[in-house]
Design a protein around this motif. Structure first.
Motif, PDB file in Angstrom:
ATOM      1  N   ASN A 116       0.839  -1.195   0.000  1.00  0.00           N
ATOM      2  CA  ASN A 116       0.000   0.000   0.000  1.00  0.00           C
ATOM      3  C   ASN A 116       0.883   1.257   0.000  1.00  0.00           C
ATOM      4  OD1 ASN A 116      -2.570  -1.378   0.269  1.00  0.00           O
ATOM      5  ND2 ASN A 116      -1.991  -1.800   2.383  1.00  0.00           N
ATOM      6  N   ARG A 139      -4.786   0.750  -1.677  1.00  0.00           N
ATOM      7  CA  ARG A 139      -5.137   2.045  -1.095  1.00  0.00           C
ATOM      8  C   ARG A 139      -3.930   2.980  -1.062  1.00  0.00           C
ATOM      9  NH1 ARG A 139      -3.615   2.129   4.337  1.00  0.00           N
ATOM     10  NH2 ARG A 139      -3.212   0.090   5.269  1.00  0.00           N
ATOM     11  N   GLY A 161      -8.775   1.003  -4.869  1.00  0.00           N
ATOM     12  CA  GLY A 161      -8.778   1.094  -3.419  1.00  0.00           C
ATOM     13  C   GLY A 161      -8.980   2.500  -2.879  1.00  0.00           C
ATOM     14  N   GLU A 162      -9.177   2.582  -1.571  1.00  0.00           N
ATOM     15  CA  GLU A 162      -9.413   3.839  -0.876  1.00  0.00           C
ATOM     16  C   GLU A 162      -8.275   4.826  -1.123  1.00  0.00           C
ATOM     17  OE1 GLU A 162      -9.942   5.423   3.761  1.00  0.00           O
ATOM     18  OE2 GLU A 162      -9.865   3.281   3.296  1.00  0.00           O
TER      19      GLU A 162
END
Length: 247
Positions: A116, A139, A161-162
């Motif tokens: 990430n 993310r 993703g976020e």
């Protein structure tokens, strides 16, 4: 960030007991029993243009460089470019986090593990890269990469993703393939594109707020012509005022 690095180092303690740390030709490594891993360098970190070799020699033995550890190139404002070798398989979390002047990264085709926030905070980054094996944009991958101008995802990607592209306010064009079925919270928060293409006939499951702070009046959304009505009704997509059918 300091707390995150501390926790990461605690996790490494069992590994450190069986590894040497050594700097060779300007690159610092963990030397483990069967491979070498690039790590963060002391005293200001890496500068200029860094080329990581495929192998390193240490105490009469050759080790393949297969991993870049978390935060290895992070926070280095004098770092301009990085070339990583073929044979590298793992990129850990936050490898280039907040390397503000990093412009280009050359990645190998051999990567099979990707963390990430890999490029988060790289405000000068001009090269867009995701490894071929990924089916989801992790993310915060490009969070704050304000120098990127175009995003074109491969048709292997099924989820975004976020905050994957949050604050990428230099982006002009976003292309989302038909394979994408899920877009997470704040994925494109505070981006500033002129055009967004979404090729999915079925509106992707999209968390409300995925496009927060977009200038909806200044962007044109292109979607399959038969799906225009569905996009206009969707809570996460209905902010787009200009919706055009893809021919």
């Amino acid at each position: 960030m300091k707390k995150s690095i501390f926790v990461f180092l605690l996790m490494l303690l069992p590994v450190l007991a069986h590894a040497d740390m050594v700097e060779i030709d300007g690159v610092k490594y963990f030397i483990l029993s069967d491979h070498a891993a690039v790590m963060k360098k002391d005293g200001g970190g890496y500068t200029g243009d860094v080329v990581v070799p495929a192998t390193v020699n240490y105490q009469g033995k050759t080790y393949q460089v297969t991993e870049v550890l978390s935060y290895a190139f992070s926070g280095n404002d004098n770092l301009k470019s990085v070339v990583l070798p073929e044979g590298l398989v793992k990129i850990c979390d936050c490898v280039f986090f907040a390397a503000h002047n990093l412009e280009t990264v050359q990645m190998p085709s051999t990567i099979t593990s990707w963390g990430n926030s890999v490029f988060a905070g790289c405000t000068s980054l001009k090269t867009f890269f995701l490894p071929d094996f990924l089916t989801e944009v992790p993310r915060n991958t490009f969070d704050g990469c304000s120098s990127l101008t175009n995003i074109e995802l491969s048709d292997k990607i099924t989820a975004i993703g976020e905050k994957a592209f949050a604050f990428c306010d230099g982006i002009k064009t976003i292309k989302i393939p038909a394979s994408v079925t899920m877009i997470d919270e704040s994925a494109f928060w505070n981006c500033n594109p002129k055009t967004v293409y979404c090729y999915a006939e079925k509106v992707p499951e999209t968390v409300e707020g995925a496009f927060d702070l977009l200038d909806f009046e200044g962007v044109t959304l292109y979607v399959p012509a038969a799906s225009i009505a569905a996009y206009k009704k969707d809570e996460a997509w209905k902010g787009f005022t200009k919706v055009v059918g893809i021919k």
